[in-house]
Design a protein around this motif. Structure first.
Motif, short mmCIF file in Angstrom:
data_model
loop_
_atom_site.label_atom_id
_atom_site.label_comp_id
_atom_site.label_asym_id
_atom_site.label_seq_id
_atom_site.Cartn_x
_atom_site.Cartn_y
_atom_site.Cartn_z
N PHE A 185 0.84 -1.20 0.00
CA PHE A 185 0.00 0.00 0.00
C PHE A 185 0.88 1.25 0.00
CE2 PHE A 185 0.55 -1.30 4.43
CZ PHE A 185 0.81 -0.11 5.10
N TYR A 186 0.34 2.32 -0.58
CA TYR A 186 1.11 3.56 -0.69
C TYR A 186 0.30 4.80 -0.28
CZ TYR A 186 -1.41 4.88 -4.95
OH TYR A 186 -2.39 5.24 -5.85
N LYS A 187 -1.00 4.61 -0.03
CA LYS A 187 -1.86 5.71 0.41
C LYS A 187 -2.62 5.30 1.66
CE LYS A 187 -3.20 8.29 -3.77
NZ LYS A 187 -4.37 8.62 -4.63
N VAL A 188 -2.91 6.26 2.50
CA VAL A 188 -3.80 6.06 3.65
C VAL A 188 -4.75 7.24 3.71
CG1 VAL A 188 -3.98 5.83 6.15
CG2 VAL A 188 -2.11 4.71 4.93
N ASN A 189 -6.04 6.95 3.67
CA ASN A 189 -7.08 7.99 3.73
C ASN A 189 -6.86 9.08 2.68
OD1 ASN A 189 -8.19 6.53 5.84
ND2 ASN A 189 -7.26 7.80 7.43
N GLY A 190 -6.51 8.63 1.48
CA GLY A 190 -6.37 9.54 0.35
C GLY A 190 -5.05 10.26 0.26
N GLN A 191 -4.18 10.10 1.26
CA GLN A 191 -2.90 10.79 1.25
C GLN A 191 -1.77 9.82 0.94
OE1 GLN A 191 -2.11 13.82 4.31
NE2 GLN A 191 -4.07 13.26 5.26
N LYS A 192 -0.92 10.22 0.02
CA LYS A 192 0.25 9.42 -0.31
C LYS A 192 1.22 9.42 0.86
CE LYS A 192 3.76 9.07 -3.94
NZ LYS A 192 4.28 9.70 -5.19
N LEU A 193 1.71 8.26 1.23
CA LEU A 193 2.61 8.15 2.38
C LEU A 193 3.98 8.74 2.05
CD1 LEU A 193 1.82 4.50 3.53
CD2 LEU A 193 1.27 6.59 4.80
N THR A 194 4.47 9.58 2.97
CA THR A 194 5.79 10.18 2.83
C THR A 194 6.51 10.11 4.17
OG1 THR A 194 5.13 12.42 3.49
CG2 THR A 194 4.87 11.83 1.15
N SER A 195 7.79 10.46 4.15
CA SER A 195 8.56 10.48 5.39
C SER A 195 7.96 11.44 6.41
CB SER A 195 10.02 10.89 5.09
OG SER A 195 10.62 9.97 4.23
N ALA A 196 7.29 12.47 5.93
CA ALA A 196 6.76 13.50 6.83
C ALA A 196 5.44 13.12 7.47
CB ALA A 196 6.60 14.82 6.07
N ASN A 197 4.62 12.27 6.79
CA ASN A 197 3.27 12.05 7.31
C ASN A 197 2.95 10.62 7.72
OD1 ASN A 197 2.74 10.57 4.96
ND2 ASN A 197 1.58 12.20 3.97
N TYR A 198 3.83 9.65 7.43
CA TYR A 198 3.44 8.25 7.65
C TYR A 198 3.15 7.95 9.12
CZ TYR A 198 7.96 6.78 9.65
OH TYR A 198 9.05 6.63 10.47
N SER A 199 3.91 8.58 10.03
CA SER A 199 3.72 8.28 11.45
C SER A 199 2.33 8.68 11.92
CB SER A 199 4.79 8.99 12.28
OG SER A 199 4.66 8.67 13.65
N GLN A 200 1.89 9.89 11.53
CA GLN A 200 0.57 10.36 11.94
C GLN A 200 -0.54 9.56 11.26
OE1 GLN A 200 -0.34 12.45 14.31
NE2 GLN A 200 -2.50 12.06 13.82
N LEU A 201 -0.36 9.25 9.99
CA LEU A 201 -1.41 8.54 9.25
C LEU A 201 -1.59 7.11 9.75
CD1 LEU A 201 -0.73 9.74 5.60
CD2 LEU A 201 -2.71 10.31 7.02
N LEU A 202 -0.50 6.45 10.09
CA LEU A 202 -0.57 5.03 10.46
C LEU A 202 -0.61 4.79 11.96
CD1 LEU A 202 1.95 3.66 7.84
CD2 LEU A 202 -0.49 3.14 7.92
N TYR A 203 0.04 5.66 12.73
CA TYR A 203 0.15 5.43 14.17
C TYR A 203 -0.57 6.49 15.00
CZ TYR A 203 4.05 2.51 12.51
OH TYR A 203 4.84 1.59 11.85
N GLY A 204 -1.36 7.33 14.34
CA GLY A 204 -2.07 8.39 15.05
C GLY A 204 -3.32 7.87 15.75
N ASP A 205 -4.26 8.77 15.98
CA ASP A 205 -5.46 8.44 16.75
C ASP A 205 -6.62 7.92 15.90
OD1 ASP A 205 -4.20 9.27 19.08
OD2 ASP A 205 -4.86 11.35 18.81
N GLY A 206 -6.43 7.83 14.60
CA GLY A 206 -7.52 7.41 13.74
C GLY A 206 -7.91 5.96 13.94
N SER A 207 -9.18 5.66 13.61
CA SER A 207 -9.69 4.29 13.74
C SER A 207 -10.07 3.67 12.40
CB SER A 207 -10.92 4.27 14.66
OG SER A 207 -10.57 4.61 15.97
N THR A 208 -10.38 4.50 11.41
CA THR A 208 -10.77 4.00 10.10
C THR A 208 -9.68 4.35 9.09
OG1 THR A 208 -13.12 4.19 10.59
CG2 THR A 208 -12.50 4.11 8.27
N PHE A 209 -9.29 3.33 8.32
CA PHE A 209 -8.19 3.49 7.38
C PHE A 209 -8.62 3.02 6.00
CE2 PHE A 209 -6.58 2.60 11.60
CZ PHE A 209 -5.60 3.56 11.79
#
Length: 455
Positions: free
Chosen positions: A128-152
């Motif tokens: 996979f390369y996107k989470v919730n419509g956002q392309k994963l990058t070094s700057a955002n992967y931690s928040q997108l994958l390990y943040g407080d969200g419940s739906t991916f």
């Protein structure tokens, strides 16, 4: 008077009182308690204060230092996660960053059976390369994958001619609180004149969170009963993604495997700090420092001269304890990548009066086997090196053509079940994994020993 780890009895607890509780327990139990600052700053927030007490690892200044102690604001959540219960969509993954780019790609290691991810059809090897419509990058992967969200909503890619190509495919899953069974699968292969037992074990947990029954340990006993009944004479253990867990479960598993072991043989010896050691010996005797094998009816060691263990950098702690503990009794051959290198153990400390909600998991001991060996702080270097790469086509667990399993079968039988192709040329770097977020990465003891009050 014999209190458990130090407690606070006030109804309203300040940060300073939490810090006092932390300091008292760390001075008693911490393996490097002689390195704790004499006058730490108790005005810090508890997490920061805890960190200030640690003899933290540094490659140059403190190569013998602590890489593993941690604290958590909720002791209940800490204990649940140590027992395999967490809020998860059930997908374990590894993250890669190709050289010369900030792009991040995730590759699925496995999904928990029955989990939202498994029900959505996500499987080992998916990219996979996107989470919730956002392309994963070094700057955002931690928040997108390990943040407080419940739906991916994961956007998927595929391999095409050895390259990762993005697609329009996506799947949506919602995390739930669930209990993971650490035994992912087991099977027996008959190849040539060899009867080969194989099982995938992902965390050392005796039973479900809150249970007083060792359900998972009992399931392992039953698996080895099947292995014994089928005449298994070669064994492959898949510890690839096992970050560790309870010493009792490690001892139980090793007792099912070891050749010539019984309750008189040492599985592991624990070295505690110098101030606590005489107190523990006085109260519990010298046997307190030893974990002995069990005499198990389903032990298959009599049919084994060796054991093969599949490893990655995510293989840690109690997994390494089993490898080390079996070495004096049989040949242990590791296949895969260098393990994590955790030859120390921890205990869970919480306030028994329930006034303080924090829980901490400090390192309290160093582990040795029956020969006094503890030489794996840098990990066990594999006997046969195999890396799991982003651009490889990964087979499913149990498939005899899967890269690591097929190599183990070849080492046992001398016959290849799959062609051993050269690894693809790849410059992607592994930067993170969901396995590192799991709390099982400790040689954990069931409870802290009770300490007598010093006069």
């Amino acid at each position: 008077m014999t209190p458990q780890p130090s407690t606070i009895s006030t109804s309203s607890v300040s940060d300073q009182e939490v810090n006092r509780w932390i300091l008292e327990n760390m001075r008693d139990y911490y393996y490097w308690n002689d390195k704790i600052p004499a006058s730490p700053n108790t005005t810090l927030k508890p997490a920061e204060f805890f960190k200030s007490l640690l003899y933290s690892w540094d490659a140059t200044a403190r190569p013998d230092g602590d890489r593993f102690s941690w604290i958590q604001e909720s002791a209940d959540e800490l204990k649940a996660s140590l027992n395999g219960e967490s809020k998860t969509d059930g997908m374990e993954f590894q993250l890669y960053r190709p050289a010369g780019t900030d792009d991040i790609y995730g590759k699925v290691l496995y999904t928990h059976p029955g989990s939202p991810a498994a029900q959505a059809g996500i499987k080992r090897g998916d990219i996979f390369y996107k989470v919730n419509g956002q392309k994963l990058t070094s700057a955002n992967y931690s928040q997108l994958l390990y943040g407080d969200g419940s739906t991916f909503t994961y956007g998927f890619a595929k391999l095409q001619d050895g390259k990762v190509v993005t697609t329009d495919e996506s799947k949506t899953v919602t995390a739930v609180v669930r209990q993971e069974n650490p035994i992912l699968m087991d099977t027996v292969y008959t190849i040539a004149d060899k009867t080969i037992g194989y099982f995938v074990y992902n965390q050392f947990v005796p039973g479900p969170n809150g249970s007083t029954v060792n359900t998972y340990d009992n399931q392992l006993d039953a698996i080895f009963g099947k292995f014994k009944a089928k005449g298994v004479n070669e064994l492959i253990i898949d510890f690839r993604y096992n970050p560790g867990g309870y010493v009792t479960s490690a001892t139980n598993l090793a007792s099912l495997i070891g050749r010539g072991v019984d309750q008189s043989k040492v599985f592991a010896r624990k070295e505690w700090n110098k101030t606590l050691t005489p107190e523990l010996e006085k109260q519990y005797g010298k046997d307190f420092f030893f974990d002995y094998f069990k005499t198990k009816a389903n032990n298959i060691g009599g049919n084994l001269n060796r054991v093969y263990v599949l490893t990655t950098r995510r293989t840690a702690s109690a997994s390494e304890l089993v490898i080390n503990g079996l070495r004096p009794f049989m040949t242990v051959t590791t296949i895969g990548a260098t393990t994590y290198g955790k030859n120390v153990g921890s205990i869970t400390l919480d306030d028994k009066n329930k006034k303080i909600k924090w829980g901490m998991q400090p390192i309290v001991s160093k582990s040795f086997n029956a020969l006094g060996q503890s030489d794996y702080s840098a990990g066990f270097t594999p006997s046969i090196k195999i890396d799991e790469l982003l651009t490889q086509d990964w087979k499913q667990f149990g498939d005899i053509n899967e890269i690591m399993l097929s190599e183990a079968i070849y080492q046992i039988t001398g016959a290849r079940t799959a062609r051993r192709a050269a690894a693809p040329q790849e410059s992607a770097t592994v930067i993170s994994s969901s396995i590192t977020q799991k709390a099982g990465g400790s040689n954990m003891f069931d409870k802290a020993p009770v300490l007598e009050t010093h006069q």
